[in-house]
Design a protein around this motif. Structure first.
Motif, PDB file in Angstrom:
ATOM      1  N   THR A  52       0.834  -1.193   0.000  1.00 49.11           N
ATOM      2  CA  THR A  52       0.000   0.000   0.000  1.00 49.11           C
ATOM      3  C   THR A  52       0.871   1.246   0.000  1.00 49.11           C
ATOM      4  O   THR A  52       2.052   1.208   0.342  1.00 49.11           O
ATOM      5  CB  THR A  52      -0.924   0.034   1.232  1.00 49.11           C
ATOM      6  OG1 THR A  52      -0.119  -0.015   2.426  1.00 49.11           O
ATOM      7  CG2 THR A  52      -1.889  -1.142   1.225  1.00 49.11           C
ATOM      8  N   VAL A  53       0.256   2.388  -0.387  1.00 45.76           N
ATOM      9  CA  VAL A  53       0.897   3.700  -0.304  1.00 45.76           C
ATOM     10  C   VAL A  53       0.059   4.567   0.625  1.00 45.76           C
ATOM     11  O   VAL A  53      -1.160   4.417   0.699  1.00 45.76           O
ATOM     12  CB  VAL A  53       1.030   4.367  -1.689  1.00 45.76           C
ATOM     13  CG1 VAL A  53       2.066   3.672  -2.539  1.00 45.76           C
ATOM     14  CG2 VAL A  53      -0.308   4.375  -2.415  1.00 45.76           C
ATOM     15  N   ASN A  54       0.713   5.491   1.337  1.00 49.41           N
ATOM     16  CA  ASN A  54      -0.017   6.311   2.294  1.00 49.41           C
ATOM     17  C   ASN A  54      -0.876   7.371   1.621  1.00 49.41           C
ATOM     18  O   ASN A  54      -1.825   7.876   2.214  1.00 49.41           O
ATOM     19  CB  ASN A  54       0.962   6.984   3.271  1.00 49.41           C
ATOM     20  CG  ASN A  54       1.937   7.908   2.554  1.00 49.41           C
ATOM     21  OD1 ASN A  54       2.290   7.693   1.388  1.00 49.41           O
ATOM     22  ND2 ASN A  54       2.404   8.946   3.241  1.00 49.41           N
ATOM     23  N   VAL A  64       6.074   9.645  -1.034  1.00 53.93           N
ATOM     24  CA  VAL A  64       5.098   8.720  -0.461  1.00 53.93           C
ATOM     25  C   VAL A  64       5.838   7.644   0.325  1.00 53.93           C
ATOM     26  O   VAL A  64       7.052   7.495   0.212  1.00 53.93           O
ATOM     27  CB  VAL A  64       4.223   8.065  -1.551  1.00 53.93           C
ATOM     28  CG1 VAL A  64       3.375   9.098  -2.252  1.00 53.93           C
ATOM     29  CG2 VAL A  64       5.084   7.306  -2.551  1.00 53.93           C
ATOM     30  N   VAL A  65       5.074   6.893   1.119  1.00 54.30           N
ATOM     31  CA  VAL A  65       5.627   5.791   1.909  1.00 54.30           C
ATOM     32  C   VAL A  65       4.963   4.493   1.461  1.00 54.30           C
ATOM     33  O   VAL A  65       3.737   4.357   1.533  1.00 54.30           O
ATOM     34  CB  VAL A  65       5.410   6.015   3.415  1.00 54.30           C
ATOM     35  CG1 VAL A  65       5.958   4.824   4.213  1.00 54.30           C
ATOM     36  CG2 VAL A  65       6.072   7.308   3.866  1.00 54.30           C
ATOM     37  N   LEU A  66       5.778   3.555   0.981  1.00 51.70           N
ATOM     38  CA  LEU A  66       5.295   2.227   0.608  1.00 51.70           C
ATOM     39  C   LEU A  66       5.369   1.321   1.833  1.00 51.70           C
ATOM     40  O   LEU A  66       6.388   1.286   2.518  1.00 51.70           O
ATOM     41  CB  LEU A  66       6.138   1.642  -0.516  1.00 51.70           C
ATOM     42  CG  LEU A  66       5.963   2.267  -1.901  1.00 51.70           C
ATOM     43  CD1 LEU A  66       7.104   1.822  -2.811  1.00 51.70           C
ATOM     44  CD2 LEU A  66       4.642   1.860  -2.508  1.00 51.70           C
ATOM     45  N   VAL A 137       8.754  11.289 -12.295  1.00 54.86           N
ATOM     46  CA  VAL A 137       7.949  11.447 -13.501  1.00 54.86           C
ATOM     47  C   VAL A 137       6.479  11.478 -13.100  1.00 54.86           C
ATOM     48  O   VAL A 137       6.106  11.013 -12.021  1.00 54.86           O
ATOM     49  CB  VAL A 137       8.186  10.293 -14.508  1.00 54.86           C
ATOM     50  CG1 VAL A 137       9.606  10.321 -15.050  1.00 54.86           C
ATOM     51  CG2 VAL A 137       7.883   8.952 -13.876  1.00 54.86           C
ATOM     52  N   THR A 138       5.657  12.038 -13.963  1.00 59.29           N
ATOM     53  CA  THR A 138       4.217  12.044 -13.745  1.00 59.29           C
ATOM     54  C   THR A 138       3.583  10.872 -14.480  1.00 59.29           C
ATOM     55  O   THR A 138       4.158  10.314 -15.416  1.00 59.29           O
ATOM     56  CB  THR A 138       3.607  13.361 -14.244  1.00 59.29           C
ATOM     57  OG1 THR A 138       3.889  13.507 -15.651  1.00 59.29           O
ATOM     58  CG2 THR A 138       4.180  14.545 -13.491  1.00 59.29           C
ATOM     59  N   GLY A 139       2.386  10.513 -14.050  1.00 61.36           N
ATOM     60  CA  GLY A 139       1.677   9.411 -14.681  1.00 61.36           C
ATOM     61  C   GLY A 139       1.091   8.484 -13.636  1.00 61.36           C
ATOM     62  O   GLY A 139       1.047   8.787 -12.444  1.00 61.36           O
ATOM     63  N   LEU A 140       0.620   7.335 -14.101  1.00 61.25           N
ATOM     64  CA  LEU A 140       0.079   6.296 -13.227  1.00 61.25           C
ATOM     65  C   LEU A 140       1.177   5.283 -12.949  1.00 61.25           C
ATOM     66  O   LEU A 140       1.574   4.522 -13.831  1.00 61.25           O
ATOM     67  CB  LEU A 140      -1.127   5.616 -13.878  1.00 61.25           C
ATOM     68  CG  LEU A 140      -1.798   4.518 -13.059  1.00 61.25           C
ATOM     69  CD1 LEU A 140      -2.348   5.082 -11.755  1.00 61.25           C
ATOM     70  CD2 LEU A 140      -2.905   3.848 -13.857  1.00 61.25           C
ATOM     71  N   THR A 156       0.499  -2.187  -6.022  1.00 65.06           N
ATOM     72  CA  THR A 156      -0.357  -1.055  -5.717  1.00 65.06           C
ATOM     73  C   THR A 156      -0.096   0.034  -6.747  1.00 65.06           C
ATOM     74  O   THR A 156       0.889  -0.025  -7.492  1.00 65.06           O
ATOM     75  CB  THR A 156      -0.108  -0.526  -4.296  1.00 65.06           C
ATOM     76  OG1 THR A 156      -1.093   0.469  -3.977  1.00 65.06           O
ATOM     77  CG2 THR A 156       1.266   0.104  -4.169  1.00 65.06           C
ATOM     78  N   GLU A 157      -0.964   1.053  -6.801  1.00 65.83           N
ATOM     79  CA  GLU A 157      -0.859   2.115  -7.804  1.00 65.83           C
ATOM     80  C   GLU A 157      -0.764   3.481  -7.131  1.00 65.83           C
ATOM     81  O   GLU A 157      -1.225   3.678  -6.000  1.00 65.83           O
ATOM     82  CB  GLU A 157      -2.067   2.101  -8.745  1.00 65.83           C
ATOM     83  CG  GLU A 157      -2.132   0.873  -9.633  1.00 65.83           C
ATOM     84  CD  GLU A 157      -3.298   0.907 -10.585  1.00 65.83           C
ATOM     85  OE1 GLU A 157      -3.318   0.101 -11.550  1.00 65.83           O
ATOM     86  OE2 GLU A 157      -4.214   1.727 -10.375  1.00 65.83           O
TER      87      GLU A 157
END
Length: 208
Positions: A52-54, A64-66, A137-140, A156-157
């Protein structure tokens, strides 16, 4: 004769005593109760891994924190990041608005493709880990974590957006401030001329 009667009486007495004993032995014994057995614990079901990501959505430059759980204890986890472009909003990007109320189309920012990234994380004795990550970078972004020893996998995304940019200043937007500035300069010049004329008139009146 008397001895025969005594023997017969003893025989009958022994027969009477033996009949209840044989009848009791012939009765079925009760089966042992099943409730006396100790209860068995339910079968163990292993917990699957998770990643998960916070924060599910961030702007470029943020961190972010994975967090991973359910992996093998004290093992190395390989994490691979793949990047896909974000879907364009319906109707395209919102146009910029001019000072007179009209609109002008904005040129979309080109998406910068990036090769997949990879890094590793180390789990603790309970098979969990936390890792900070700062996208470039930007994106999904899709994170896929795989344990080297346990071969457990989770993903996770994360959506990475461009920073908010101020609306561009068009030619019409510049025209209005320039017109106001020109009007103020003209009014100042007229007031300066009137002041000079008034002072000159005062001087001439004093000389007469």
């Amino acid at each position: 004769m008397r001895l025969s009667r005594i023997i017969m009486a003893l025989t009958v007495g022994l027969a009477v005593v033996a009949v209840p004993t044989a009848a009791g032995a012939a009765q079925p014994q009760p089966a042992p109760s099943a409730t006396t057995d100790p209860p068995q614990p339910p079968p163990y079901t292993p917990v699957g891994p998770s990643l998960t990501v916070n924060r599910p959505t961030i702007f470029i430059g943020e961190t972010v924190v994975l967090t991973g759980t359910g992996f093998g204890p004290n093992e190395t986890v390989d994490i691979v990041v793949t990047v896909a472009p974000l879907a364009a909003p319906a109707g395209g990007q919102a146009p910029a608005r001019r000072s007179d109320g009209s609109t002008v189309a904005m040129v979309p920012v080109a998406y910068q493709a990036s090769a997949p990234l990879s890094f590793t994380a180390q789990t603790n004795g309970e098979g969990s880990f936390s890792k900070r990550y700062k996208p470039s970078v930007t994106g999904l972004l899709t994170f896929t974590a795989t344990g080297r020893d346990s071969d457990r996998t989770a993903s996770t995304e994360l959506r990475v957006l461009h920073k908010k940019q101020p609306l561009p200043v068009t030619g019409d937007s510049l025209g209005t401030p320039m017109k106001l500035g020109g009007g103020l300069v003209g009014a100042g010049a007229v007031m300066l001329l009137l002041t000079l004329a008034w002072r000159r008139r005062q001087r001439l009146g004093g000389a007469a």
